[in-house]
Design an enzyme around this catalytic site. Structure first.
Site, PDB file in Angstrom:
ATOM      1  N   ARG A 194       0.592  14.246  13.242  1.00 44.16           N
ATOM      2  CA  ARG A 194       1.111  14.001  11.884  1.00 44.16           C
ATOM      3  C   ARG A 194       1.169  15.271  11.031  1.00 44.16           C
ATOM      4  O   ARG A 194       0.490  15.415  10.031  1.00 44.16           O
ATOM      5  CB  ARG A 194       0.313  12.888  11.220  1.00 44.16           C
ATOM      6  CG  ARG A 194       0.411  11.637  12.072  1.00 44.16           C
ATOM      7  CD  ARG A 194      -0.116  10.425  11.473  1.00 44.16           C
ATOM      8  NE  ARG A 194       0.682   9.948  10.350  1.00 44.16           N
ATOM      9  CZ  ARG A 194       0.272   8.915   9.604  1.00 44.16           C
ATOM     10  NH1 ARG A 194      -0.877   8.365   9.851  1.00 44.16           N
ATOM     11  NH2 ARG A 194       1.014   8.502   8.599  1.00 44.16           N
ATOM     12  N   ARG A 213      -8.386  -0.662   4.842  1.00 42.98           N
ATOM     13  CA  ARG A 213      -7.544   0.367   4.210  1.00 42.98           C
ATOM     14  C   ARG A 213      -6.231  -0.234   3.716  1.00 42.98           C
ATOM     15  O   ARG A 213      -5.662   0.239   2.748  1.00 42.98           O
ATOM     16  CB  ARG A 213      -7.244   1.483   5.230  1.00 42.98           C
ATOM     17  CG  ARG A 213      -8.413   2.390   5.532  1.00 42.98           C
ATOM     18  CD  ARG A 213      -7.949   3.571   6.330  1.00 42.98           C
ATOM     19  NE  ARG A 213      -6.679   4.039   5.791  1.00 42.98           N
ATOM     20  CZ  ARG A 213      -5.678   4.505   6.549  1.00 42.98           C
ATOM     21  NH1 ARG A 213      -5.814   4.560   7.858  1.00 42.98           N
ATOM     22  NH2 ARG A 213      -4.549   4.916   6.014  1.00 42.98           N
ATOM     23  N   ASP A 245       5.299   0.413  12.041  1.00 46.29           N
ATOM     24  CA  ASP A 245       4.059  -0.206  11.567  1.00 46.29           C
ATOM     25  C   ASP A 245       3.920  -1.650  12.013  1.00 46.29           C
ATOM     26  O   ASP A 245       2.887  -2.271  11.782  1.00 46.29           O
ATOM     27  CB  ASP A 245       3.976  -0.149  10.032  1.00 46.29           C
ATOM     28  CG  ASP A 245       3.792   1.273   9.547  1.00 46.29           C
ATOM     29  OD1 ASP A 245       3.930   1.507   8.337  1.00 46.29           O
ATOM     30  OD2 ASP A 245       3.536   2.153  10.377  1.00 46.29           O
ATOM     31  N   CYS A 301      -4.584  12.012  12.846  1.00 44.23           N
ATOM     32  CA  CYS A 301      -5.266  10.710  12.787  1.00 44.23           C
ATOM     33  C   CYS A 301      -5.056  10.059  14.152  1.00 44.23           C
ATOM     34  O   CYS A 301      -4.463  10.644  15.050  1.00 44.23           O
ATOM     35  CB  CYS A 301      -4.681   9.862  11.667  1.00 44.23           C
ATOM     36  SG  CYS A 301      -3.092   9.207  12.080  1.00 44.23           S
ATOM     37  N   LYS A 335       0.852  -1.211   0.000  1.00 44.17           N
ATOM     38  CA  LYS A 335       0.000   0.000   0.000  1.00 44.17           C
ATOM     39  C   LYS A 335       0.876   1.245   0.000  1.00 44.17           C
ATOM     40  O   LYS A 335       0.654   2.181  -0.761  1.00 44.17           O
ATOM     41  CB  LYS A 335      -0.870  -0.005   1.249  1.00 44.17           C
ATOM     42  CG  LYS A 335      -1.472   1.338   1.606  1.00 44.17           C
ATOM     43  CD  LYS A 335      -2.302   1.305   2.864  1.00 44.17           C
ATOM     44  CE  LYS A 335      -1.513   1.515   4.117  1.00 44.17           C
ATOM     45  NZ  LYS A 335      -1.204   2.911   4.458  1.00 44.17           N
ATOM     46  N   ASN A 336       1.936   1.233   0.823  1.00 43.73           N
ATOM     47  CA  ASN A 336       2.747   2.447   0.997  1.00 43.73           C
ATOM     48  C   ASN A 336       3.733   2.680  -0.131  1.00 43.73           C
ATOM     49  O   ASN A 336       4.471   3.669  -0.109  1.00 43.73           O
ATOM     50  CB  ASN A 336       3.454   2.420   2.354  1.00 43.73           C
ATOM     51  CG  ASN A 336       2.451   2.617   3.487  1.00 43.73           C
ATOM     52  OD1 ASN A 336       1.290   2.946   3.245  1.00 43.73           O
ATOM     53  ND2 ASN A 336       2.890   2.409   4.705  1.00 43.73           N
TER      54      ASN A 336
HETATM   55  C1  EPZ Z   1       4.530   6.896   6.430  1.00 45.45           C
HETATM   56  O1  EPZ Z   1       3.742   7.892   7.045  1.00 45.45           O
HETATM   57  C2  EPZ Z   1       3.634   5.670   6.307  1.00 45.45           C
HETATM   58  N1  EPZ Z   1       2.484   5.978   5.452  1.00 45.45           N
HETATM   59  C3  EPZ Z   1       3.164   5.247   7.699  1.00 45.45           C
HETATM   60  O2  EPZ Z   1       2.406   4.055   7.544  1.00 45.45           O
HETATM   61  C4  EPZ Z   1       4.389   4.940   8.554  1.00 45.45           C
HETATM   62  O3  EPZ Z   1       3.959   4.618   9.858  1.00 45.45           O
HETATM   63  C5  EPZ Z   1       5.309   6.173   8.594  1.00 45.45           C
HETATM   64  O4  EPZ Z   1       5.658   6.568   7.247  1.00 45.45           O
HETATM   65  C6  EPZ Z   1       6.602   5.890   9.336  1.00 45.45           C
HETATM   66  O5  EPZ Z   1       7.268   4.814   8.739  1.00 45.45           O
HETATM   67  C7  EPZ Z   1       2.664   5.992   4.115  1.00 45.45           C
HETATM   68  O6  EPZ Z   1       3.746   5.735   3.596  1.00 45.45           O
HETATM   69  C8  EPZ Z   1       1.446   6.293   3.286  1.00 45.45           C
HETATM   70  P1  EPZ Z   1       6.542  10.259   8.446  1.00 45.45           P
HETATM   71  P2  EPZ Z   1       4.272   9.421   7.066  1.00 45.45           P
HETATM   72  O7  EPZ Z   1       6.359  11.548   7.708  1.00 45.45           O
HETATM   73  O8  EPZ Z   1       5.070   9.701   5.852  1.00 45.45           O
HETATM   74  C9  EPZ Z   1       6.943  13.524  11.848  1.00 45.45           C
HETATM   75  C10 EPZ Z   1       0.515   2.700   7.759  1.00 45.45           C
HETATM   76  O9  EPZ Z   1       0.062   2.105   8.726  1.00 45.45           O
HETATM   77  N2  EPZ Z   1       6.744  14.513  10.775  1.00 45.45           N
HETATM   78  O10 EPZ Z   1       7.689   9.388   8.068  1.00 45.45           O
HETATM   79  O11 EPZ Z   1       3.088  10.285   7.339  1.00 45.45           O
HETATM   80  C11 EPZ Z   1       5.685  12.668  12.072  1.00 45.45           C
HETATM   81  O12 EPZ Z   1       4.787  13.333  12.936  1.00 45.45           O
HETATM   82  C12 EPZ Z   1       1.015   4.116   7.898  1.00 45.45           C
HETATM   83  O13 EPZ Z   1       0.610   2.197   6.607  1.00 45.45           O
HETATM   84  C13 EPZ Z   1       6.813  15.860  11.093  1.00 45.45           C
HETATM   85  O14 EPZ Z   1       7.016  16.243  12.247  1.00 45.45           O
HETATM   86  O15 EPZ Z   1       5.215   9.398   8.322  1.00 45.45           O
HETATM   87  C14 EPZ Z   1       6.263  11.410  12.681  1.00 45.45           C
HETATM   88  O16 EPZ Z   1       6.479  11.631  14.070  1.00 45.45           O
HETATM   89  C15 EPZ Z   1       0.769   4.651   9.293  1.00 45.45           C
HETATM   90  N3  EPZ Z   1       6.636  16.783  10.096  1.00 45.45           N
HETATM   91  C16 EPZ Z   1       7.630  11.271  11.981  1.00 45.45           C
HETATM   92  O17 EPZ Z   1       7.922  12.563  11.438  1.00 45.45           O
HETATM   93  C17 EPZ Z   1       6.420  16.403   8.795  1.00 45.45           C
HETATM   94  O18 EPZ Z   1       6.288  17.296   7.925  1.00 45.45           O
HETATM   95  C18 EPZ Z   1       7.633  10.264  10.842  1.00 45.45           C
HETATM   96  O19 EPZ Z   1       6.537  10.588  10.003  1.00 45.45           O
HETATM   97  C19 EPZ Z   1       6.352  15.022   8.489  1.00 45.45           C
HETATM   98  C20 EPZ Z   1       6.530  14.091   9.495  1.00 45.45           C
END
Ligand code: EPZ
Length: 420
Positions: free
Chosen positions: A121, A399, A307, A116, A22-23
């Site tokens: 996020r 999802r 995850d 969420c 999915k990702n």
């Molecule tokens: C991706 O989410 C995945 N989703 C998530 O999978 C996964 O848990 C996550 O990466 C971490 O591996 C998809 O790829 C669609 P991040 P993402 O930006 O990109 C902070 C699932 O279950 N952050 O890597 O949204 C954030 O709050 C989902 O399939 C900021 O502060 O995660 C978090 O603490 C859930 N500012 C950390 O970074 C930003 O602008 C990592 O988030 C962006 C992120």
């Protein structure tokens, strides 16, 4: 509305084929916005998030047809750059259209995804990077209004935090930018690597793929000749099924996987006493004589994936001792704890750490899914619980897990999808 009914204490056996990730499918679909031609995508998982993003792309003017192997999508006909709230609110990964739309049209309006269940996020790192590339960003009535009328400019971007979709958004923006972009502290997840390979196969000059430093030469706004794509296997779905084998102490095999993507997960299972047999595209888990407690700290790839945290927490309730889980990426990714506790788990939370008691005899209950991966932890707990568990709000599961009850039933689980 549907719920899952699962009768516990069933051994599993046999093998299960893992679907496309999915990702990876989500950034790939967003990347079709960069394409001058229709793109054939195979091994696309049939999950709700993919359907949601396809609907969003259709709303923007793209069209697609279902083929034998997957879909053929033509986003060259896209004529709108406004991703509206009613779709984005359903799936935060819609934010992946921000980079490509802005790079292609020089302006776009994308609804803020909102938080969420697992955390606030934010997308500040996405926006900061686009501003560094010359975009003017405003937030108005819950929308990101981005403008770059002369196109985005190549820049050096240092991400304060490793962000998966942030890296993907900026990689796609940089592919069409005017000049060279250097990204530092880029995510190294396999899904990010696949996106880089897709851009490279489309003729984009890109160096450092798979490392935390990537240099990418933009096309000066010219759309790209994207080639056919096969989505990589879903390493989280794969890890979830390995945990199903582990928690029921069964021997099962997962096929059509890339074992390298599961190294941290496989190592953790071995440390907990399970046998692991690996071929080039399959992993077999063998029962443990004794399930050992574990110390888990989630971190970015190639470390232990956040995850998989909920699934391992369910497994740790069966360990011979107390386990410690440290969730380093998200501030609220323990939504599964209260539901697992209702089934007899004993988990103490302190900030981003969880202490999980072992030797817990879980019992069936009515439980509620809260987010995608928390819900899969409830399935694992139900497989080992005494009695029949009902898991409600399973739209969270749909999802990201394709044909869930079909795959679990084929492994011998007594699982049914019933109407509320
Ligand atoms: C991706 O989410 C995945 N989703 C998530 O999978 C996964 O848990 C996550 O990466 C971490 O591996 C998809 O790829 C669609 P991040 P993402 O930006 O990109 C902070 C699932 O279950 N952050 O890597 O949204 C954030 O709050 C989902 O399939 C900021 O502060 O995660 C978090 O603490 C859930 N500012 C950390 O970074 C930003 O602008 C990592 O988030 C962006 C992120």
């Amino acid at each position: 509305m549907y719920y899952l009914s699962i009768e516990g204490k069933q051994k599993l056996k046999g093998s299960v084929s893992i679907s496309g990730a999915k990702n990876s499918a989500l950034p790939i679909l967003a990347a079709t916005l960069l394409s001058q031609n229709p793109v054939s995508i195979s091994n696309l998982p049939n999950v709700a998030d993919v359907k949601t993003l396809l609907k969003l792309l259709e709303n923007l003017g793209a069209s697609y047809e279902t083929t034998q192997e997957g879909i053929k999508i033509d986003s060259s006909t896209v004529n709108s750059a406004c991703a509206n709230y009613d779709i984005v609110r359903k799936m935060r990964a819609s934010i992946l259209t921000l980079g490509p739309l802005l790079a292609r049209f020089g302006h776009c309006e994308v609804s803020l995804p909102g938080g969420c269940a697992i955390g606030q996020r934010p997308i500040d790192l996405h926006l900061k990077a686009l501003e560094a590339m010359g975009a003017k960003i405003q937030i108005e009535q819950g929308y990101v209004i981005a403008k770059a009328p002369e196109g985005l400019k190549g820049a050096t971007i240092i991400f304060d935090k490793v962000t998966v979709t942030g890296s993907e958004n900026i990689l796609m923006a940089a592919a069409l930018a005017h000049g060279v972009t250097k990204l530092v502290n880029v995510a190294k997840e396999p899904e990010v690597v696949q996106l880089c390979e897709i851009l490279k196969n489309a003729g984009v000059k890109i160096d450092g793929i798979g490392t935390s430093e990537i240099t990418i030469v933009g096309s000066y706004g010219k759309l790209l000749p994207l080639q056919d794509i096969k989505v990589i296997p879903d390493r989280i779905e794969a890890g979830t099924y390995l945990c199903a084998g582990a928690i029921t102490n069964s021997k099962i095999t997962i096929t059509d996987v890339i074992p390298k993507h599961l190294e941290a997960v496989a190592l953790k299972l071995q440390q907990m006493g399970f046998g692991i047999e690996i071929t080039d595209d399959s992993i077999t888990i063998l029962p443990a004589t004794k399930i050992l407690p574990s110390d888990i700290e989630t971190t970015e790839y190639p470390g232990f994936p956040t995850d998989m945290q909920a699934q391992f927490m369910a497994l740790c309730t069966q360990a011979d001792g107390t386990s410690l889980i440290d969730e380093r990426l998200f501030e609220n990714r323990f939504m599964h704890v209260s539901e697992l506790s209702r089934m007899g788990a004993s988990v103490k939370l302190k900030g981003h750490s969880a202490t999980v008691e072992g030797h817990r005899e879980l019992t069936a209950a009515d439980v509620m899914a809260t987010d995608l991966r928390a819900s899969s932890a409830l399935i694992l707990a139900a497989l080992v619980a005494k009695g029949t568990t009902k898991i409600h709000r399973i739209y969270h599961l749909d999802r990201g897990y394709e044909n869930l009850e079909g795959k679990f039933s084929a492994l011998g689980a007594k699982i049914e999808r019933l109407e509320e």
